[in-house]
Enzyme design. Structure first.
Site, PDB file in Angstrom:
ATOM      1  N   ASP A  76       8.510   4.327   3.162  1.00 21.49           N
ATOM      2  CA  ASP A  76       7.834   3.042   2.996  1.00 21.49           C
ATOM      3  C   ASP A  76       7.226   3.039   1.603  1.00 21.49           C
ATOM      4  OD1 ASP A  76       6.493   0.672   3.161  1.00 21.49           O
ATOM      5  OD2 ASP A  76       5.071   1.299   4.681  1.00 21.49           O
ATOM      6  N   TRP A 101       3.776  12.426   4.425  1.00 23.95           N
ATOM      7  CA  TRP A 101       4.230  12.259   5.800  1.00 23.95           C
ATOM      8  C   TRP A 101       5.637  12.829   5.891  1.00 23.95           C
ATOM      9  CZ3 TRP A 101       4.334   8.246   2.371  1.00 23.95           C
ATOM     10  CH2 TRP A 101       5.482   7.487   2.285  1.00 23.95           C
ATOM     11  N   ASP A 120       4.007  10.288  -2.057  1.00 19.24           N
ATOM     12  CA  ASP A 120       3.739   9.194  -2.985  1.00 19.24           C
ATOM     13  C   ASP A 120       3.471   9.797  -4.352  1.00 19.24           C
ATOM     14  OD1 ASP A 120       4.002   7.295  -1.024  1.00 19.24           O
ATOM     15  OD2 ASP A 120       1.859   6.998  -0.725  1.00 19.24           O
ATOM     16  N   ASN A 148       3.559   6.175   7.992  1.00 20.35           N
ATOM     17  CA  ASN A 148       3.828   5.955   6.579  1.00 20.35           C
ATOM     18  C   ASN A 148       3.093   4.778   5.953  1.00 20.35           C
ATOM     19  OD1 ASN A 148       5.226   3.726   7.494  1.00 20.35           O
ATOM     20  ND2 ASN A 148       7.229   4.480   6.950  1.00 20.35           N
ATOM     21  N   ASP A 149       2.284   4.044   6.671  1.00 19.73           N
ATOM     22  CA  ASP A 149       1.592   2.891   6.099  1.00 19.73           C
ATOM     23  C   ASP A 149       0.213   3.255   5.555  1.00 19.73           C
ATOM     24  OD1 ASP A 149       3.643   1.137   6.574  1.00 19.73           O
ATOM     25  OD2 ASP A 149       2.912   0.549   8.535  1.00 19.73           O
ATOM     26  N   VAL A 150       0.139   4.361   4.877  1.00 21.40           N
ATOM     27  CA  VAL A 150      -1.132   4.834   4.346  1.00 21.40           C
ATOM     28  C   VAL A 150      -0.947   5.075   2.857  1.00 21.40           C
ATOM     29  CG1 VAL A 150      -2.767   6.770   4.411  1.00 21.40           C
ATOM     30  CG2 VAL A 150      -1.770   5.921   6.526  1.00 21.40           C
TER      31      VAL A 150
END
Length: 174
Positions: A76, A101, A120, A148-150
């Site tokens: 993501d 992640w 990231d 993964n939305d962090v």
């Protein structure tokens, strides 16, 4: 509506004379805090877009700048391979996040499953190119290692700005 205007003005003036600003702020604060405790915390979507429906990843792709590349099954973010880096290396001027992640992706070429660490790259503003949001086997936000939305750059001591994401093979899934 003249009677309604007079009645509402009278009621408003009476309330203004009997209450202070502080008591009104206290009441509003109680309502806001109370409603914050009762309402559920909703998840957020960092990308703002959904992955295309009906997408078939079984074919795979060898193009590392495409969301169809098999390693990106749980990615993501923006692809570092489109932003000056590679599939497993951050672009110059950025650093890999200290936390990441992990996803399990199936390589259609050899038929095996691999553990992929998604890091990231942090330090500059978002790349803005090659956005992928492929959420296969993603877990809810309370299981942070598989969510993964962090903004994973928050774990770094330097800049916490998100730039792009890499996908590095860390092992084979058993």
């Amino acid at each position: 509506m003249n009677w309604f205007d007079k009645w509402s003005e009278k009621a408003t003036r009476k309330m203004a004379h009997s209450t202070s600003r502080r008591s009104m702020l206290l009441s509003v604060g109680k309502v806001l805090i109370g409603s914050g405790l009762l309402l559920p915390v909703l998840p957020f979507d960092r990308s703002g877009t959904a992955y295309a429906a009906g997408h078939d990843k079984s074919v795979g792709s060898d193009d590392t700048t495409s969301c169809d590349y098999w390693r990106y099954c749980a990615l993501d973010g923006y692809l570092c391979s489109c932003c000056g880096g590679s599939v497993n290396q951050c672009p110059p001027g950025t650093e890999a996040s200290k936390v990441s992640w992990v996803g399990t992706c199936h390589n259609p070429k050899d038929g095996k499953d691999y553990l992929i660490s998604y890091n990231d790259c942090c330090g500059t503003t978002s790349c803005g190119r090659c956005l992928c949001n492929t959420n296969e086997r993603e877990r809810p936000g309370y299981r942070m290692g598989v969510h993964n939305d962090v903004n994973w750059c928050m774990g770094n001591s330097g800049s916490t700005m998100f730039h792009c994401t890499t996908g590095t093979i860390v092992g084979m899934a058993e």
